[in-house]
Design a protein around this motif. Sequence first.
Motif, short mmCIF file in Angstrom:
data_model
loop_
_atom_site.label_atom_id
_atom_site.label_comp_id
_atom_site.label_asym_id
_atom_site.label_seq_id
_atom_site.Cartn_x
_atom_site.Cartn_y
_atom_site.Cartn_z
N LYS A 148 7.28 -3.02 10.27
CA LYS A 148 6.49 -3.08 9.05
C LYS A 148 5.16 -2.37 9.29
O LYS A 148 4.55 -2.50 10.34
CB LYS A 148 6.22 -4.54 8.64
CG LYS A 148 7.48 -5.32 8.30
CD LYS A 148 7.14 -6.75 7.90
CE LYS A 148 8.38 -7.54 7.57
NZ LYS A 148 8.07 -8.94 7.20
N LEU A 149 4.76 -1.62 8.30
CA LEU A 149 3.48 -0.96 8.36
C LEU A 149 2.57 -1.63 7.35
O LEU A 149 2.82 -1.57 6.15
CB LEU A 149 3.63 0.53 8.04
CG LEU A 149 2.35 1.36 8.12
CD1 LEU A 149 1.83 1.37 9.54
CD2 LEU A 149 2.61 2.77 7.63
N LYS A 150 1.54 -2.33 7.82
CA LYS A 150 0.65 -3.06 6.94
C LYS A 150 -0.65 -2.28 6.77
O LYS A 150 -1.28 -1.87 7.73
CB LYS A 150 0.37 -4.46 7.50
CG LYS A 150 1.63 -5.29 7.69
CD LYS A 150 1.33 -6.75 7.90
CE LYS A 150 0.95 -7.41 6.60
NZ LYS A 150 0.83 -8.87 6.73
N THR A 151 -1.05 -2.09 5.52
CA THR A 151 -2.26 -1.34 5.23
C THR A 151 -2.80 -1.78 3.89
O THR A 151 -2.06 -2.26 3.04
CB THR A 151 -1.98 0.19 5.21
OG1 THR A 151 -3.16 0.87 4.80
CG2 THR A 151 -0.84 0.53 4.27
N SER A 152 -4.11 -1.62 3.69
CA SER A 152 -4.72 -1.99 2.42
C SER A 152 -4.54 -0.91 1.37
O SER A 152 -4.83 -1.12 0.20
CB SER A 152 -6.21 -2.27 2.63
OG SER A 152 -6.86 -1.12 3.15
N LEU A 153 -4.07 0.27 1.78
CA LEU A 153 -3.86 1.39 0.87
C LEU A 153 -2.38 1.75 0.84
O LEU A 153 -1.66 1.53 1.80
CB LEU A 153 -4.67 2.61 1.31
CG LEU A 153 -6.19 2.44 1.30
CD1 LEU A 153 -6.85 3.66 1.91
CD2 LEU A 153 -6.69 2.22 -0.12
N PRO A 154 -1.88 2.32 -0.28
CA PRO A 154 -0.48 2.73 -0.31
C PRO A 154 -0.19 3.82 0.71
O PRO A 154 -0.99 4.74 0.89
CB PRO A 154 -0.29 3.25 -1.74
CG PRO A 154 -1.57 3.10 -2.44
CD PRO A 154 -2.59 2.57 -1.51
N VAL A 155 0.94 3.73 1.37
CA VAL A 155 1.37 4.77 2.31
C VAL A 155 2.13 5.82 1.52
O VAL A 155 3.17 5.53 0.92
CB VAL A 155 2.25 4.19 3.42
CG1 VAL A 155 2.75 5.29 4.35
CG2 VAL A 155 1.48 3.15 4.21
N ARG A 156 1.63 7.04 1.49
CA ARG A 156 2.22 8.10 0.68
C ARG A 156 2.94 9.15 1.51
O ARG A 156 3.69 9.96 0.98
CB ARG A 156 1.15 8.77 -0.18
CG ARG A 156 0.42 7.78 -1.09
CD ARG A 156 -0.35 8.48 -2.17
NE ARG A 156 -1.13 7.54 -2.97
CZ ARG A 156 -0.64 6.81 -3.97
NH1 ARG A 156 0.64 6.91 -4.26
NH2 ARG A 156 -1.41 5.98 -4.64
N LYS A 157 2.72 9.12 2.84
CA LYS A 157 3.30 10.18 3.66
C LYS A 157 3.63 9.65 5.05
O LYS A 157 2.88 8.86 5.63
CB LYS A 157 2.30 11.34 3.78
CG LYS A 157 2.76 12.48 4.66
CD LYS A 157 1.73 13.60 4.68
CE LYS A 157 2.19 14.74 5.57
NZ LYS A 157 1.20 15.85 5.60
#
Length: 276
Positions: free
Chosen positions: A10-19
């Motif tokens: 899982k990749l957790k981030t506060s911003l959408p991952v677009r690439k």
Amino acid sequence: YYNSDNICVKLKTSLPVRKIADNAFSKGYNSGGNLVTFSDTQPNDLLKGVKTGKELKYIGRKAFSYCSNEKFTEFSTYADVIFGDSLYNCNTVNTLTLNSVNLEIPDEKFGNSINLINVRTPEAKAALMNIGYSESQVRVYFELNMPCTDENGNPYVLNYTVNENGAKLNGFAETPETPVDMVIPKEISDSGVVYPVKSIADSAFEGSAFVKTVVISEGVESIGSLAFKNMNSLIYASVPGSVKCNLGSGVFKSCIFLKKCDLAEGITVIPPEMFY
């Protein structure tokens, strides 16, 4: 992060991952300032599947190269751009699902291990066949959630599985907040393409307490077994003649408050325990 108990990534981030960058999950590639990288000893050998969100639009070259193990058999993405070598030497991946309606078809095939590709549009299927895939390897096949509103303004969302021949209604995508007067339409549309609603799945609405009435539109050709079983709020139903003999057993079984069911002319067989 890597959850070793569930064998997933899982990749957790506060911003959408677009690439996803070139070589991001490639085995043995762990440098170059990419978005995500794994070392040779990290979990790319343990991936059991990849499914990306709708925000991700680009998967780089060799992003998942050499990620192979007996559990890693499916890859699903909404990306508009995915390269032929994005899954380079992923020798266990046999099913690829490309959900984008704006898919850019690569110039080369995705790999010899892939024997089924699901796409969103007939145009995408034709384009993939132009780069060497056979008719049996590519199909239009996707899930679609359709928001609806009954005559009293109560919202509900229906879930369909769609292929080139039409749509199958699987049930509610989410439970309605209040009981609804549900109409099952004769057709739905996606990206300008109209698909006839052909069937209702087995147990599609079984046990639901959120349907007061159901009207099934003319054109629906089959209703699965137990499709409306044990719906304790259901008081009225209407079944079209287009169903003919294709009614599963126990369609309205245990609907104890069902007062009236209209069966249109054309229905030729009443199945076992239809109302019992």
